[in-house]
Write an enzyme that holds these catalytic residues in place. Sequence first.
Site, PDB file in Angstrom:
ATOM      1  N   ASN A 143       0.879  -1.166   0.000  1.00 58.15           N
ATOM      2  CA  ASN A 143       0.000   0.000   0.000  1.00 58.15           C
ATOM      3  C   ASN A 143       0.923   1.224   0.000  1.00 58.15           C
ATOM      4  O   ASN A 143       1.641   1.461   0.975  1.00 58.15           O
ATOM      5  CB  ASN A 143      -0.871  -0.040   1.262  1.00 58.15           C
ATOM      6  N   VAL A 144       0.899   1.994  -1.074  1.00 63.29           N
ATOM      7  CA  VAL A 144       1.895   3.079  -1.218  1.00 63.29           C
ATOM      8  C   VAL A 144       1.758   4.184  -0.172  1.00 63.29           C
ATOM      9  O   VAL A 144       2.671   4.987   0.006  1.00 63.29           O
ATOM     10  CB  VAL A 144       1.873   3.718  -2.630  1.00 63.29           C
ATOM     11  N   ASN A 177       2.756   4.732 -10.120  1.00 61.01           N
ATOM     12  CA  ASN A 177       1.506   4.685 -10.882  1.00 61.01           C
ATOM     13  C   ASN A 177       0.259   4.548 -10.008  1.00 61.01           C
ATOM     14  O   ASN A 177      -0.818   4.977 -10.412  1.00 61.01           O
ATOM     15  CB  ASN A 177       1.591   3.504 -11.873  1.00 61.01           C
ATOM     16  N   SER A 228      -1.597  13.317 -14.331  1.00 61.51           N
ATOM     17  CA  SER A 228      -2.889  13.302 -15.037  1.00 61.51           C
ATOM     18  C   SER A 228      -3.065  14.647 -15.717  1.00 61.51           C
ATOM     19  O   SER A 228      -2.458  15.646 -15.301  1.00 61.51           O
ATOM     20  CB  SER A 228      -4.025  13.098 -14.027  1.00 61.51           C
ATOM     21  N   TYR A 258      -8.318  15.284  -6.207  1.00 59.31           N
ATOM     22  CA  TYR A 258      -7.580  14.602  -7.283  1.00 59.31           C
ATOM     23  C   TYR A 258      -6.727  15.616  -8.051  1.00 59.31           C
ATOM     24  O   TYR A 258      -5.543  15.377  -8.297  1.00 59.31           O
ATOM     25  CB  TYR A 258      -8.575  13.899  -8.214  1.00 59.31           C
ATOM     26  N   ALA A 306      -5.657  18.495  -6.974  1.00 58.15           N
ATOM     27  CA  ALA A 306      -4.582  18.969  -6.084  1.00 58.15           C
ATOM     28  C   ALA A 306      -3.464  17.929  -6.004  1.00 58.15           C
ATOM     29  O   ALA A 306      -2.276  18.260  -6.061  1.00 58.15           O
ATOM     30  CB  ALA A 306      -5.138  19.255  -4.691  1.00 58.15           C
ATOM     31  N   SER A 307      -3.858  16.653  -5.897  1.00 55.06           N
ATOM     32  CA  SER A 307      -2.834  15.603  -5.773  1.00 55.06           C
ATOM     33  C   SER A 307      -1.993  15.520  -7.043  1.00 55.06           C
ATOM     34  O   SER A 307      -0.765  15.421  -6.982  1.00 55.06           O
ATOM     35  CB  SER A 307      -3.480  14.239  -5.465  1.00 55.06           C
TER      36      SER A 307
HETATM   37  N1  LIG Z   1      -7.510   5.869 -16.552  1.00 58.63           N
HETATM   38  C1  LIG Z   1      -7.389   7.164 -16.790  1.00 58.63           C
HETATM   39  O1  LIG Z   1      -8.122   7.724 -17.602  1.00 58.63           O
HETATM   40  C2  LIG Z   1      -6.328   7.989 -16.081  1.00 58.63           C
HETATM   41  C3  LIG Z   1      -6.150   9.311 -16.484  1.00 58.63           C
HETATM   42  C4  LIG Z   1      -5.176  10.080 -15.869  1.00 58.63           C
HETATM   43  C5  LIG Z   1      -4.392   9.538 -14.871  1.00 58.63           C
HETATM   44  N2  LIG Z   1      -4.592   8.248 -14.479  1.00 58.63           N
HETATM   45  C6  LIG Z   1      -3.721   7.735 -13.421  1.00 58.63           C
HETATM   46  O2  LIG Z   1      -3.109   6.532 -13.832  1.00 58.63           O
HETATM   47  C7  LIG Z   1      -2.824   5.722 -12.697  1.00 58.63           C
HETATM   48  C8  LIG Z   1      -3.384   4.330 -12.940  1.00 58.63           C
HETATM   49  O3  LIG Z   1      -4.789   4.399 -13.075  1.00 58.63           O
HETATM   50  P1  LIG Z   1      -5.685   3.330 -13.845  1.00 58.63           P
HETATM   51  O4  LIG Z   1      -6.541   4.056 -14.775  1.00 58.63           O
HETATM   52  O5  LIG Z   1      -4.839   2.217 -14.311  1.00 58.63           O
HETATM   53  O6  LIG Z   1      -6.630   2.869 -12.630  1.00 58.63           O
HETATM   54  P2  LIG Z   1      -6.942   1.448 -12.005  1.00 58.63           P
HETATM   55  O7  LIG Z   1      -7.914   1.695 -10.922  1.00 58.63           O
HETATM   56  O8  LIG Z   1      -7.277   0.464 -13.061  1.00 58.63           O
HETATM   57  O9  LIG Z   1      -5.536   1.004 -11.398  1.00 58.63           O
HETATM   58  C9  LIG Z   1      -4.990   1.622 -10.266  1.00 58.63           C
HETATM   59  C10 LIG Z   1      -4.306   0.541  -9.442  1.00 58.63           C
HETATM   60  O10 LIG Z   1      -3.758   1.175  -8.288  1.00 58.63           O
HETATM   61  C11 LIG Z   1      -4.002   0.322  -7.183  1.00 58.63           C
HETATM   62  N3  LIG Z   1      -4.009   1.089  -5.937  1.00 58.63           N
HETATM   63  C12 LIG Z   1      -4.975   1.911  -5.455  1.00 58.63           C
HETATM   64  N4  LIG Z   1      -4.628   2.377  -4.249  1.00 58.63           N
HETATM   65  C13 LIG Z   1      -3.398   1.848  -3.974  1.00 58.63           C
HETATM   66  C14 LIG Z   1      -2.521   1.965  -2.884  1.00 58.63           C
HETATM   67  N5  LIG Z   1      -2.835   2.696  -1.799  1.00 58.63           N
HETATM   68  N6  LIG Z   1      -1.352   1.289  -2.937  1.00 58.63           N
HETATM   69  C15 LIG Z   1      -1.030   0.531  -4.010  1.00 58.63           C
HETATM   70  N7  LIG Z   1      -1.837   0.382  -5.066  1.00 58.63           N
HETATM   71  C16 LIG Z   1      -2.999   1.036  -5.049  1.00 58.63           C
HETATM   72  C17 LIG Z   1      -5.353  -0.301  -7.468  1.00 58.63           C
HETATM   73  O11 LIG Z   1      -5.541  -1.496  -6.711  1.00 58.63           O
HETATM   74  C18 LIG Z   1      -5.271  -0.535  -8.962  1.00 58.63           C
HETATM   75  O12 LIG Z   1      -4.775  -1.812  -9.278  1.00 58.63           O
HETATM   76  C19 LIG Z   1      -3.434   6.451 -11.505  1.00 58.63           C
HETATM   77  O13 LIG Z   1      -2.439   7.192 -10.842  1.00 58.63           O
HETATM   78  C20 LIG Z   1      -4.439   7.379 -12.148  1.00 58.63           C
HETATM   79  O14 LIG Z   1      -4.710   8.494 -11.350  1.00 58.63           O
HETATM   80  C21 LIG Z   1      -5.541   7.454 -15.054  1.00 58.63           C
END
Ligand SMILES: NC(=O)c1ccc[n+]([C@@H]2O[C@H](COP(=O)([O-])OP(=O)(O)OC[C@H]3O[C@@H](n4cnc5c(N)ncnc54)[C@H](O)[C@@H]3O)[C@@H](O)[C@H]2O)c1
Length: 248
Positions: free
Chosen positions: A65-66, A92, A141, A154, A156-157
């Site tokens: 858990n990050v 990620n 993002s 989100y 802000a983060s």
């Molecule tokens: N999908 C999009 O359109 C999009 C757009 C911009 C940015 N992002 C960013 O890309 C990254 C990946 O997103 P995604 O779309 O693959 O989403 P997703 O939900 O499919 O994957 C995210 C993964 O992170 C894991 N996770 C969540 N909380 C965690 C924690 N505390 N510790 C470790 N792992 C944790 C989840 O279990 C999941 O497997 C994220 O940072 C997201 O904000 C996604």
Amino acid sequence: MMFNLKGKVAVITGSRRGIGKGIAEALAEQGANIVISDIKQKDCDKTAKNIAKRYNVRAIGIECNVSSRDDVNKLMDAAVKKLKKIDILVNNAGIFVQKPMKELSEEDWDKIIDVNLKGVFLCTKAASKRMKKGKIINIASIAGLVGYLNAPAYCASKGGVVNMTRENALELAPKINVNAIAPGVIDTPMTDFLKKDKKLLRQTLAGVPLGNVGKPKDIGRLAVYLASAESDYVTGQTIAVDGGWTIQ
Ligand SMILES: NC(=O)c1ccc[n+]([C@@H]2O[C@H](COP(=O)([O-])OP(=O)(O)OC[C@H]3O[C@@H](n4cnc5c(N)ncnc54)[C@H](O)[C@@H]3O)[C@@H](O)[C@H]2O)c1
């Protein structure tokens, strides 16, 4: 050979599925050994097993858990113990909560910042200490570059990640290059809510000049470049992979 990652070790957080998995596959395709990390060991093992088999590299799963300092330290220790070193870290892991300010609780705020921003700090701190030389890639993002409605924490983060990328690049130069990727709308479980609502999807795509949703592979391709020697003179940058979302 361009983009040769043979023998490199890459730790990717939140990589059991979605963009993280797409990045892991893209790095493995260029020969990198992979640490799949996510919140449940079983899910990590499953994705790692598939990648090892498909790309003929070493891939292991390590639960983390990050937002937990202990978990993060254990992850980086285990990566070094099992795969001997860390060359590449991909921050990620992330969560998305879409609620307007008046509905977003203090608990929501803390959770989002803890995972999306503090998680990057903890992982970069722990990994960079153990890296001799290498590359760190933060997944920010478009919501870190422009406003994204009803997602104050989100935004802000991710805005925090974009500017921390610059600071970390300064601090870790010349040993480690730190860059970020700002994905637009990408087809992962995180964007299921969009795919389920055809009207919302149409409205969203109206703001994307290239007119379609991206794939995890689109992010993976840029991650390969940023992880490779080809990007040795690039640091502190955030590059959008968003079909043009942020250019208008
Ligand atoms: N999908 C999009 O359109 C999009 C757009 C911009 C940015 N992002 C960013 O890309 C990254 C990946 O997103 P995604 O779309 O693959 O989403 P997703 O939900 O499919 O994957 C995210 C993964 O992170 C894991 N996770 C969540 N909380 C965690 C924690 N505390 N510790 C470790 N792992 C944790 C989840 O279990 C999941 O497997 C994220 O940072 C997201 O904000 C996604």
